[in-house]
Scaffold this active site. Structure first.
Site, mmCIF file in Angstrom:
data_model
loop_
_atom_site.group_PDB
_atom_site.id
_atom_site.type_symbol
_atom_site.label_atom_id
_atom_site.label_comp_id
_atom_site.label_asym_id
_atom_site.label_seq_id
_atom_site.Cartn_x
_atom_site.Cartn_y
_atom_site.Cartn_z
ATOM 1 N N ARG A 235 0.824 -1.231 0.000
ATOM 2 C CA ARG A 235 0.000 0.000 0.000
ATOM 3 C C ARG A 235 0.849 1.268 0.000
ATOM 4 O O ARG A 235 0.526 2.251 0.661
ATOM 5 C CB ARG A 235 -0.963 0.041 1.204
ATOM 6 N N SER B 249 -10.958 -1.062 3.553
ATOM 7 C CA SER B 249 -10.240 -1.352 4.802
ATOM 8 C C SER B 249 -9.761 -0.047 5.412
ATOM 9 O O SER B 249 -9.046 0.712 4.765
ATOM 10 C CB SER B 249 -9.021 -2.238 4.534
ATOM 11 N N GLU C 285 -5.202 3.179 6.768
ATOM 12 C CA GLU C 285 -4.944 3.043 5.327
ATOM 13 C C GLU C 285 -5.636 4.209 4.609
ATOM 14 O O GLU C 285 -5.170 4.707 3.603
ATOM 15 C CB GLU C 285 -5.511 1.704 4.819
#
Ligand SMILES: Cc1cc2nc3c(=O)[nH]c(=O)nc-3n(C[C@H](O)[C@H](O)[C@H](O)COP(=O)(O)OP(=O)(O)OC[C@H]3O[C@@H](n4cnc5c(N)ncnc54)[C@H](O)[C@@H]3O)c2cc1C
Length: 302
Positions: free
Chosen positions: A175, A225, A295
């Site tokens: 990520r 998420s 995130e």
């Protein structure tokens, strides 16, 4: 300010410059107050012009893809939102290579790949972002990630300079990419796939979509998420084991279906989400000694 707006209008055409645009209408969380300026450039050069104008006028800017990983503040944003998904969405196929602009929907690019019998991007077929956002985040799912299929990426740096970077140069990790590290704007990418069978590709896409529908709270607005996966753990499992399934602050809730998702049950504010996230981080840290990191990206002041 009139001079500033005129400069923006010249860079991206008058109809592509808007003021006081509600960010809740441009984020999948359906949360966020007004952005002072909201511009939708049609070319990479126009984006570079906007960046230079913002620098000249000392105005902050934020790059928005599909807003599927963004929490926008209730008070909105005192700067320029550069809306990449508005105009820049061309996709071209040549053999096993797909070249697409950053504003193309990742789902659409996956479908184009399937239609052309190209395999390798089935993992991305349910990720509701733009190609640019997916590259910036190195988005991934079910064992796949953008890093595996990117050949090169077109970017603009903070001075407005355009260049092309190879996959290696993008320094992708979980990520994360060089774009995030250096504040680069992704304007397009070249994707390399392999020849495959259309019906096999479709079957894989169907199977992954079924898994998503079964596991994820897709009926509610969210940003996917909320936390990154901590090394050696799953964020959702830690949150569930901390007893936070269904935990609510105002209109924000830890999803009962998937504890890794914070959902907007209707009228959640950004403040509700942030308070809930803080509570989750604190409780998980206390119970398991693991620090969860968001995130989701914050836009505006909190
Ligand atoms: C229901 C749901 C399921 C999801 N499932 C997944 C999943 O399986 N895997 C996964 O990885 N993610 C998932 N996500 C999160 C999200 O879709 C991805 O992170 C996606 O890559 C974000 O793309 P975006 O265009 O929406 O970016 P945005 O949310 O608009 O922006 C995210 C960040 O990227 C930056 N950015 C966006 N575009 C550019 C650009 N062109 N150049 C430079 N910076 C840019 C923004 O400034 C911001 O910091 C999910 C989200 C939802 C709502």
């Amino acid at each position: 300010m009139t001079e500033f707006i005129d400069a923006l209008r010249e860079a991206v055409h008058a109809e592509n410059v808007k003021q006081n645009v509600l960010l809740k209408e441009h984020t999948t969380f359906k949360i966020g107050g007004p952005a002072d300026y909201f511009v939708s450039p049609e070319t990479a050069e126009a984006i570079a012009d906007v960046v230079r104008i913002c620098r000249d006028y000392d105005m902050p800017y934020f790059i928005l893809g599909n807003g599927s990983n963004v929490l926008a503040a209730d008070k909105g944003y005192r700067g320029v939102v550069i809306n990449i998904m508005g105009r820049m969405n061309n996709i071209a196929v040549d053999g096993n290579i797909i070249t697409a602009e950053a504003g193309a929907s990742l789902i659409k690019v996956s479908q184009v790949a399937r239609n052309n019998g190209l395999t390798g991007m089935e993992f991305a077929s349910g990720i509701p972002g733009s190609l640019g956002g997916a590259v910036y985040m190195n988005a991934g799912a079910y064992g796949g990630e953008m890093k595996q299929i990117i050949q090169s990426v077109s970017v603009i740096d903070e001075t407005g300079k355009l260049s092309e970077l190879s996959c290696e140069e993008m320094d992708f990790s979980y990520r994360h990419s060089l774009a995030e590290e250096k504040g680069l704007i992704v304007t397009g990418a070249v994707i390399e796939l392999k020849k495959g069978d259309v019906s096999d590709i479709q079957a894989e896409m169907d199977s992954l979509l079924a898994k998503r529908r079964e596991k994820q709270p897709l009926a509610y607005p969210s940003a996917g998420s909320t936390f990154k996966r901590p090394e050696g753990y799953f964020a959702g499992k830690l949150i569930m084991d901390a007893g936070l399934r269904g935990y609510k602050v105002g209109g924000a809730q830890v999803s009962e279906k998937h504890c890794g998702f914070v959902i907007n049950t209707g009228e959640a504010t950004a403040q509700d989400v942030v308070t809930l996230m803080d509570d989750v981080v604190e409780k998980v840290k206390r119970e398991f000694g693991v620090t969860l990191e968001p995130e989701v990206k914050m836009l505006g002041e909190f």
